[in-house]
Design a protein around this motif. Structure first.
Motif, short mmCIF file in Angstrom:
data_model
loop_
_atom_site.label_atom_id
_atom_site.label_comp_id
_atom_site.label_asym_id
_atom_site.label_seq_id
_atom_site.Cartn_x
_atom_site.Cartn_y
_atom_site.Cartn_z
N VAL A 171 0.86 -1.18 0.00
CA VAL A 171 0.00 0.00 0.00
C VAL A 171 0.90 1.23 0.00
O VAL A 171 1.74 1.39 0.88
CB VAL A 171 -0.93 0.01 1.22
N THR A 172 0.72 2.07 -1.02
CA THR A 172 1.52 3.30 -1.14
C THR A 172 0.60 4.49 -0.98
O THR A 172 -0.36 4.65 -1.75
CB THR A 172 2.24 3.36 -2.49
N LEU A 173 0.88 5.31 0.02
CA LEU A 173 0.15 6.57 0.21
C LEU A 173 1.03 7.69 -0.33
O LEU A 173 2.10 7.96 0.21
CB LEU A 173 -0.17 6.79 1.69
N GLU A 174 0.54 8.34 -1.39
CA GLU A 174 1.35 9.40 -2.00
C GLU A 174 1.10 10.74 -1.33
O GLU A 174 2.02 11.34 -0.78
CB GLU A 174 1.04 9.47 -3.51
N ALA A 175 -0.14 11.22 -1.38
CA ALA A 175 -0.39 12.56 -0.85
C ALA A 175 -1.87 12.79 -0.70
O ALA A 175 -2.71 12.05 -1.23
CB ALA A 175 0.21 13.62 -1.78
N TYR A 351 -10.87 -8.41 -10.46
CA TYR A 351 -10.91 -8.60 -11.92
C TYR A 351 -9.79 -9.55 -12.32
O TYR A 351 -8.70 -9.52 -11.73
CB TYR A 351 -10.74 -7.27 -12.64
N PRO A 352 -9.99 -10.38 -13.31
CA PRO A 352 -8.93 -11.32 -13.73
C PRO A 352 -7.67 -10.58 -14.17
O PRO A 352 -7.71 -9.66 -14.99
CB PRO A 352 -9.56 -12.06 -14.92
N GLY A 353 -6.55 -10.97 -13.57
CA GLY A 353 -5.26 -10.43 -13.96
C GLY A 353 -4.89 -9.10 -13.36
O GLY A 353 -3.78 -8.61 -13.57
N VAL A 354 -5.78 -8.47 -12.59
CA VAL A 354 -5.51 -7.14 -12.03
C VAL A 354 -4.73 -7.30 -10.73
O VAL A 354 -5.16 -8.00 -9.81
CB VAL A 354 -6.81 -6.36 -11.79
N LYS A 355 -3.57 -6.66 -10.64
CA LYS A 355 -2.73 -6.70 -9.45
C LYS A 355 -2.59 -5.34 -8.78
O LYS A 355 -2.05 -5.27 -7.67
CB LYS A 355 -1.33 -7.21 -9.82
N ARG A 356 -3.05 -4.28 -9.42
CA ARG A 356 -2.75 -2.94 -8.91
C ARG A 356 -3.92 -2.01 -9.18
O ARG A 356 -4.52 -2.05 -10.27
CB ARG A 356 -1.50 -2.40 -9.60
N TYR A 466 -8.74 15.26 -1.64
CA TYR A 466 -8.68 13.87 -2.09
C TYR A 466 -7.29 13.32 -1.81
O TYR A 466 -6.30 14.07 -1.74
CB TYR A 466 -9.02 13.74 -3.57
N ILE A 467 -7.23 12.02 -1.60
CA ILE A 467 -5.94 11.36 -1.39
C ILE A 467 -5.62 10.51 -2.62
O ILE A 467 -6.52 10.03 -3.31
CB ILE A 467 -5.94 10.47 -0.12
N VAL A 468 -4.32 10.37 -2.90
CA VAL A 468 -3.86 9.52 -4.00
C VAL A 468 -3.22 8.29 -3.37
O VAL A 468 -2.26 8.41 -2.60
CB VAL A 468 -2.87 10.26 -4.91
N LEU A 469 -3.76 7.15 -3.70
CA LEU A 469 -3.40 5.91 -3.03
C LEU A 469 -3.16 4.82 -4.07
O LEU A 469 -3.82 4.80 -5.11
CB LEU A 469 -4.55 5.49 -2.10
N GLU A 470 -2.20 3.95 -3.77
CA GLU A 470 -1.94 2.81 -4.65
C GLU A 470 -1.94 1.54 -3.81
O GLU A 470 -1.31 1.49 -2.75
CB GLU A 470 -0.60 2.96 -5.36
N ILE A 471 -2.67 0.52 -4.28
CA ILE A 471 -2.69 -0.78 -3.63
C ILE A 471 -2.25 -1.81 -4.65
O ILE A 471 -2.83 -1.90 -5.74
CB ILE A 471 -4.09 -1.11 -3.09
N GLN A 472 -1.23 -2.56 -4.31
CA GLN A 472 -0.63 -3.49 -5.27
C GLN A 472 -0.40 -4.84 -4.62
O GLN A 472 0.00 -4.95 -3.46
CB GLN A 472 0.70 -2.93 -5.80
N ALA A 476 -2.04 -11.55 -8.91
CA ALA A 476 -3.46 -11.23 -9.02
C ALA A 476 -4.28 -12.21 -8.18
O ALA A 476 -4.00 -13.41 -8.14
CB ALA A 476 -3.91 -11.26 -10.47
N LEU A 477 -5.31 -11.68 -7.51
CA LEU A 477 -6.20 -12.55 -6.74
C LEU A 477 -6.96 -13.51 -7.63
O LEU A 477 -7.22 -14.66 -7.26
CB LEU A 477 -7.18 -11.70 -5.93
N VAL A 478 -7.33 -13.04 -8.80
CA VAL A 478 -8.03 -13.88 -9.78
C VAL A 478 -7.14 -14.00 -11.00
O VAL A 478 -6.96 -13.02 -11.73
CB VAL A 478 -9.40 -13.27 -10.16
N PRO A 479 -6.54 -15.15 -11.24
CA PRO A 479 -5.64 -15.26 -12.40
C PRO A 479 -6.39 -15.10 -13.71
O PRO A 479 -7.56 -15.46 -13.83
CB PRO A 479 -5.06 -16.68 -12.26
N LYS A 480 -5.71 -14.53 -14.65
CA LYS A 480 -6.29 -14.30 -15.97
C LYS A 480 -5.73 -15.33 -16.95
O LYS A 480 -4.55 -15.64 -16.94
CB LYS A 480 -5.94 -12.90 -16.48
#
Length: 1071
Positions: A171-175, A351-356, A466-472, A476-480
């Motif tokens: 989890v990346t918290l930018e600003a 979603y299939p293949g989504v990691k980020r 607003y906050i800018v956040l990244e979750i990676q 992937a939880l659901v393989p594509k």
């Protein structure tokens, strides 16, 4: 997190060498290394003297024990590095009891490879200088002082099951941008914190905290890329704050998964991220998820969808002077201020293949009722753990997950307690709670006005924070499914068919072989004739009479029969004749009767004699006569004729035309797709499926073929195959809007709401990108767009109505002006009309899909898409929506419903030529020709053409002929002949000219119609009338014979022919 193993295992860190080292005094300083992990000193190395070259051999090993239960866990390894601090020992001065030391720098060792299944790894880490250190700072072109480090464990820390089923969450918290104006850098010091909870497999949720955000006044945009920081305080060397090879790279707003990613938000975000105040963290926190925690995470996302990310501000006080600087909480929970929350849509991670996922998320006041309504979360990370947060902040300064999570997962028990608290604190009837309307990551959450019971949090809304956040995730939880796997599955269902090898046989080859044998035999006969009568012919010359010629013929025939040469010639010709019977006439089975045999022999004899004359004329060029010219019917003309028959419900004749195209070009996949669409219209789904699969076997990368195979699979309830086809289409062409929409509709049928949202979201994103690209092109050059508005044709990357072979979602149809139309023009406009005469970019993904489905006659699928179009925020009832509904009911002959929908369409766009064109078709099919005539005349009076002008001209001309307005009929049919000539257009023109007593023009027009289709009985009937009026008996009898043979159904026209025959006295051989 709960771990499987319960035994402690040592993790060894060995510092072997140092390079490019320097000290404060002298070229050979004495240094030692101190290792530290998790705020615990692991040990100091021996004091080593650095060589003049700047190298040193430490061979220093330290270790700590990995113990999941009550000790260092995998989470500690994930987000906490090993710090290696290099210290210089200065020489003792006189009267100095203790050695004096100065810190040179710090190195950071990331232990992440141990969580990837490795048991050992080596790395060279840079030694970051502390302020004032003589070590060189990290910059390009300069040698960086560094340490060589080896990390070793006796066996991997993760089991095979953990490696395969576990995951790593980052989890990346930018600003936070556009923060309230009341946030000022002066005054009491504030700790800006953000926190969220991660589900685990045990009884506790796992909090992740980010602290000590830096308030900045703005004025310039934050640079990208910029490094991410460790979530750890009190790091001595500034450069050691940064995580190696980990950067914030940013990206276009349109590609983000959060809110504020629409084009209309761009201006506000540009202003907020460059001018307005912001709080900067740039921190990355990691969390290891074991297999049960991964399952729990998936379930929580599916159940809750939105996750609360809390933000708050806590004032801090500095300790009195003379003591170590530390922060104490001023007044427990009472000082918790500006408590806000952002709702992060976590569904894309399923979603299939989504990691980020990365995006901007609005901050709203934290209100218990609203948070529970949106996230089903009863627990506030900051309010309900205030004491622990303060202690954690004061003691260790770690902005990292707590070592002792305290969040209960038993929502049922906690819900009762919390609801009681809420009843005393807040009643929904007393105060109006905010209503969060958005349910997707695309649309910001909107808060309705309410009496402010969180006035400080309300400032977030007023400021637009607003906050800018990244979750990676690491995986992937659901393989594509991979494109290779999908292609393999498609090949298994539909094996690719190699192109047919060029055959040496065939009808043309059989005839040419026959010609060759005739030429060879004729030469042999001439040689025999010259041998027998050469001297006599030379002597007599041109004085030879007919009796002598007849005598020579008899003698030659006698000689050929007696010598056996005649029999040899027959045998020589026999094989060529057999090939003609098999290849030309396709006769390979015995005849059923003697009469059939005699008829065939007579027909074959006539053909062989005619071909013999052709061959002899080629051998003797002086006798060649002018060949009769034949009119070649192109594939596009055949398609137009088929569509005419299809619209007139003459399905048998339409099938003949479609099959003729397939016989001519069996390797042309467009022909198979057209025939399949025709089979869908006639509800022959099995044959339609065969056609679409044949097209796909010719080119397994053709997007339209894949989509149509998927549509047929859904209609035939073969859902597993449908998913393969649709997924393969999206992999081959990720920008195809129709492919994503059809995939989403499939998931809707399967009740898979999350994947349905994913597919629709991706389709909207691709449509938006295409719209923006079109706007850019329009700004660069407005010429092509002006041309479209004038009714010109749109130049797309398309070779026909089915797009280019490698896949193109070409939804724009061609609408050609008469000036650009040739006699053999492409008639794709009339075969698959779009809802508008000119190309328009659809407003929604559903309308684009509707256009595609209407083109292929998949009416059963259209109504499902129309329901989505009606509910879509960008869609709703529109003129095109009602037109599509009217067309579908016209196909069902439900004229009342069609008229109702056309009335709605006319109210929304009274000047749309398609509305009047379809209304004309409605009245024409229902028998109200007077109203149809008025609608058609209005349609052709518009500057912009409707999409079905061909049939508008045909039917309007027919009405004019019925009402004996022959001049208008002639003019109308001439326009139709110029735009798209066919047998019916020329026939109508011929009839109009005949009624106007213009017999020459009538005969020319009818001849054109006959050349395009010589099986039309009405054409032969009017040719008979013209020939009778012109006094040509042979032509009149011939035309009448074919009129009767083809069984003319128009009794009145047949009676007129008989009347004219009686008047002129000829034309009917049966008299």
């Amino acid at each position: 997190m709960e771990q499987v193993s319960s035994t402690g295992r040592p993790v060894q860190i060995t510092v072997t060498d140092g390079y490019d080292l320097k000290g404060f005094k002298g070229d050979t300083p004495v240094t030692f290394i101190r290792a530290e992990f998790n705020q615990v000193i692991l040990g100091d190395s021996a004091k080593v003297t650095v060589s003049p070259e700047g190298t040193a051999k430490y061979n220093f090993t330290s270790s700590f024990e990995y113990s999941p239960e009550g000790g260092i866990t995998l989470d500690d390894l994930a987000h906490k590095p090993v710090f290696l601090t290099m210290t210089e020992v200065l020489p003792k001065e006189k009267k100095q009891k203790d050695e004096k030391t100065l810190i040179l720098g710090q190195a950071v060792v990331d232990l992440l490879p141990l969580l990837e299944g490795e048991s050992s790894f080596e790395t060279v880490v840079p030694l970051h200088p502390v302020p004032g250190s003589p070590l060189e700072p990290l910059r390009s072109g300069v040698k960086q002082c560094s340490l060589e480090v080896k990390v070793f464990v006796a066996e991997p820390l993760l089991t095979t099951a953990q490696i395969l089923g576990g995951n790593l969450l980052k989890v990346t918290l930018e600003a936070a941008y556009s923060v309230p104006e009341s946030f000022v850098p002066v005054g009491p010091m504030q700790n800006y914190m953000v926190g969220l909870q991660v589900p685990s497999a045990g009884e506790k949720d796992y909090p992740i905290l980010f602290k000590n955000g830096t308030l900045k006044l703005g004025g310039e945009r934050e640079p990208v890329p910029r490094p991410k920081k460790w979530p750890i305080a009190n790091i001595l060397a500034p450069g050691a704050n940064y995580i190696p090879d980990s950067f914030i790279v940013g990206g276009p707003y349109e590609e983000e998964e959060g809110e504020l990613n629409r084009p209309e938000d761009k201006a506000f975000r540009n202003q907020a991220e460059s001018i307005k105040k912001r709080i900067i963290w740039d921190l990355e926190s990691r969390c290891y998820l074991d297999p049960p925690a991964v399952v729990s995470l998936q379930k929580r996302i599916a159940d809750c969808r939105f996750w609360p990310v809390e933000i708050t501000r806590v004032p801090l006080t500095t300790a009195p002077k003379g003591k170590a600087a530390k922060f104490d909480k001023a007044d427990d929970e009472g000082q918790l201020s500006f408590h806000g929350v952002a709702y992060v849509n976590m569904v894309p991670l399923l979603y299939p293949g989504v990691k980020r996922i990365r995006g901007a998320f609005h901050v709203y006041p934290y209100l218990d009722s609203t948070v529970y309504e949106k996230t089903k979360c009863l627990f506030s990370l900051f309010r309900d753990t205030g004491h622990l947060l303060t202690q954690n902040n004061k003691i260790g300064g770690f902005n990292s997950p707590l070592s002792k999570p305290i969040v209960s997962k038993n929502l049922k028990e906690e819900k009762t307690v919390k609801e009681k608290e809420l009843e005393g604190r807040l009643r929904p009837g007393d105060l109006q709670a905010p209503s969060i309307k958005s349910q997707s990551s695309d649309t910001p959450l909107e808060v309705e006005p309410f009496p402010s019971h969180n006035p400080e949090g309300q400032q977030y809304i007023e400021a637009g924070t607003y906050i800018v956040l990244e979750i990676q995730l690491d995986r992937a939880l659901v393989p594509k499914r991979m494109p290779e796997e999908l292609a393999k599955r498609v090949k298994e269902m539909i094996p690719p068919r190699p192109p047919l090898t060029r055959r040496t046989g065939g009808a043309q080859k059989a005839v040419s072989d026959y010609h060759m044998q005739i030429k060879n035999i004729s030469r042999a006969i001439l040689d025999e004739y010259h041998r027998m009568f050469g001297k006599q012919v030379a002597k007599l010359g041109s004085n030879m009479d007919s009796e002598t010629v007849e005598e020579q013929k008899c003698l030659l025939s006698y000689e050929l029969n007696c010598s056996g040469k005649y029999f040899a010639f027959k045998e020589q010709l026999k094989h060529a004749v057999v090939k003609i019977v098999r290849e030309k006439y396709l006769k390979t089975t015995p005849f059923e009767s003697q009469e059939e045999l005699q008829t065939f022999i007579s027909e074959l004899y006539v053909f062989l004699v005619d071909q013999m004359h052709v061959a002899l004329n080629q051998t003797m060029p002086d006798d060649i006569q002018g060949a009769v010219s034949t009119i070649y019917t192109s594939s596009e003309q055949l398609r137009l004729f088929a569509f005419e028959a299809e619209v007139n419900e003459n399905f048998e004749m339409a099938a003949v035309y479609y099959e003729e195209r397939l016989v001519r070009e069996p390797q042309n996949l467009e022909h198979w797709l057209d025939y399949g669409a025709f089979c869908l219209l006639t509800e022959d789904n099995i044959k339609a499926q065969e056609c679409f699969r044949k097209a796909l076997s010719l080119n397994q990368n053709h997007i339209q073929s894949l989509l149509l195979c998927g549509v047929l699979a859904v209609l035939m309830e073969k859902y597993e195959q449908a998913e393969i086809f649709f997924e393969d289409a999206t992999c081959l062409e990720p920008t195809n809007v129709v492919a994503w929409t059809l995939l989403g509709l499939y998931y809707e049928i399967q009740n898979n709401d999350i994947r349905m949202e994913m597919a629709f979201h991706e389709g909207f994103k691709q449509l938006q990108a295409r719209t923006l690209q079109a706007q850019v092109i329009k700004q660069r050059s407005t010429g092509p767009f002006e041309y479209i508005e004038e009714g010109g044709k749109v130049e797309e990357h398309s070779l026909g109505p089915w797009g280019i072979t490698n896949g193109s979602s070409a939804t724009a149809m061609k609408a050609e002006t008469p000036a650009e139309t040739s006699k053999c023009q492409d008639s794709s406009t009339f075969l698959h009309p779009s809802p508008h005469g000119v190309s328009q970019t659809p407003a929604t993904i559903f309308m684009e899909t509707i256009r595609f489905l209407m083109k292929v006659n998949a009416v059963q699928y259209v109504h499902r898409v129309l329901a989505h179009e009606l509910l879509c925020p960008q869609g709703g009832p529109s003129c095109e929506y009602y037109l599509v509904l009217a067309r579908t009911h016209l196909l069902k002959k439900d004229f009342a419903k069609a008229e109702e929908y056309l009335q709605h369409a006319a109210q929304m766009d009274y000047l749309n030529p398609n509305v009047w064109g379809v209304k004309g078709h409605l009245y024409f099919l229902s028998g109200n020709h007077a109203e149809a005539k008025a609608c058609y005349e209005r349609t052709i009076s518009f500057v912009v053409d409707a999409s079905e002008m061909h049939f508008i001209f045909l039917r309007l001309g027919h009405i004019y002929l019925e009402e004996k307005e022959y001049e208008k009929a002639k003019k109308t049919y001439m326009q139709a002949c110029k735009r798209s000539p066919s047998c019916l257009t020329w026939l109508g023109l011929g009839i109009a000219c005949y009624r106007l007593e213009e017999l020459t023009e009538a005969e020319d027009a009818l001849s054109e119609a006959n050349a395009l289709n010589n099986y039309n009985a009405e054409v032969w009937a009017y040719l008979a009338l013209v020939s009778l009026k012109a006094g040509r008996q042979v032509e009149a009898e011939q035309a009448y014979k074919y009129t009767m043979k083809l069984k003319l159904n128009d009794k009145a026209l047949l009676a007129e022919i008989h009347m004219v025959q009686e008047a002129v006295g000829f034309g009917n051989p049966s008299f």
